[in-house]
Design an enzyme around this catalytic site. Structure first.
Site, PDB file in Angstrom:
ATOM      1  N   GLU A  51      -7.117  -0.474  -4.848  1.00 22.60           N
ATOM      2  CA  GLU A  51      -8.071   0.430  -4.215  1.00 22.60           C
ATOM      3  C   GLU A  51      -7.649   1.871  -4.510  1.00 22.60           C
ATOM      4  OE1 GLU A  51      -6.128  -1.513  -1.970  1.00 22.60           O
ATOM      5  OE2 GLU A  51      -7.432  -3.268  -2.002  1.00 22.60           O
ATOM      6  N   HIS A  89       0.831  -1.201   0.000  1.00 22.09           N
ATOM      7  CA  HIS A  89       0.000   0.000   0.000  1.00 22.09           C
ATOM      8  C   HIS A  89       0.870   1.257   0.000  1.00 22.09           C
ATOM      9  CE1 HIS A  89      -4.326  -1.047   1.376  1.00 22.09           C
ATOM     10  NE2 HIS A  89      -3.819  -2.077   0.736  1.00 22.09           N
TER      11      HIS A  89
END
Length: 318
Positions: free
Chosen positions: A107, A38
């Site tokens: 995402e 991430h």
């Protein structure tokens, strides 16, 4: 035979702690590990998000036998697939026969940071197909030029390649992604005990490929303490629908999770020290057809969690 792995969560832990936990996993009865990739944590309470490829290099030097995969790298927006082809090839050299690349459509939280448009899911799936094609083409070691619908590569060649190329596991949370995983991947990564997801993956061509799942748990001797920890650190587990894919910042996740209660978390996350509850949750994934279950221990209590699983949980898993 089901394999149980350990999830290294970059959103919760700094790089040195992640290496320490990987070393503990290497010395334990866990059979592999997966590590998140991430740019941001989900919420600021989690407080970390190191660059995973640096951490992978450090883990390679600190461990002897641990198999390690990313869960999940999104090679379509924040990263160009040609860079992931090089990064994963290098990881494969550092972890010979022990590294696999997990990919998915990502995402918005981590993929919007360069100002790129966030496409709808079907477009991102097409981008992922092209990205995987580029990665596999570059892994031949040949000089490559590629002019696709989404990506361009000009005269690129990867010189540092492992003897054994990393498998590519593809994440899916619905039928379209599961079929794509079966068509382009060397395995499936899922987050729910969904038998239909696996059936669709197999129908797409993944009949003989491994199937990985991820299970959120929070071990503590006191169940209420575990619920409190999971609620504080991992509240997004209870968010409904597509919010996980479309919210752009940790601040937005904090706003959305304001409506999440401790009871919501207690229903979704296995909390406490009753081994039967942990075994039952793992068995649900096994019954759905997953042959690898990756355990995410929420919070800092990592060494105690591993000891508990070695003593009380793993011996009961077939």
């Amino acid at each position: 035979m089901t394999e149980i792995g350990h999830k290294l969560i970059c959103e919760e832990h700094g790089p040195n702690d992640l290496v320490e936990y990987a070393t503990l996993a290497d010395q334990s009865a866990f059979e592999y590990a997966m590590i998140s990739d991430h740019y941001h944590p989900w919420t600021s309470t989690q407080g970390e998000s190191p660059f995973v490829w640096n951490v992978i290099g450090a883990i390679a030097q600190a461990t002897d036998d641990l198999r390690l995969g990313t869960a999940i790298t999104c090679p379509i927006i924040r990263y160009h697939p040609a860079l992931i082809a090089q990064a994963a090839a290098t990881a494969g050299v550092q972890l010979p026969g022990r590294f696999f690349l997990g990919v998915g459509t990502g995402e918005k939280l981590s993929e919007h940071i360069l100002g790129d448009r966030w496409p709808e899911h079907e477009v991102r799936l097409d981008m992922l197909r092209e990205a995987v094609d580029i990665i596999r083409t570059l892994w031949t070691g040949d000089t490559t030029s590629y002019h696709g619908e989404y990506y361009t590569v000009e005269n690129a060649q990867i010189y540092t390649l492992p003897d054994e190329l990393p498998p590519i596991r593809v994440a899916a949370d619905g039928p379209k992604a599961a079929r794509t995983a079966g068509e382009i991947g060397d395995g499936l990564v899922g987050v729910a005990p969904d038998e239909e997801l696996i059936e669709t993956f197999e129908a797409g061509g993944g009949e003989d490929e491994p199937r990985y799942a991820e299970l959120d748990i929070c071990y503590a001797e006191d169940k209420q303490e575990a619920i409190e920890t999971a609620y504080e650190i991992w509240p997004q587990a209870a968010l409904p629908g597509e919010l996980m894919w479309i919210l752009p910042t940790p601040a937005h996740f904090e706003q959305a999770t304001a409506a999440v209660s401790k009871d919501d978390i207690a229903e979704l996350v296995v909390c406490g020290s009753d081994p039967d509850e942990h075994i039952e949750a793992i068995q649900e994934y096994i019954d759905a057809g997953f042959d690898h279950v990756t355990i995410h221990q929420i919070g800092p209590n990592q060494a105690e969690f591993m000891e508990f699983y070695e003593d009380e949980v793993l011996p009961a898993i077939d």
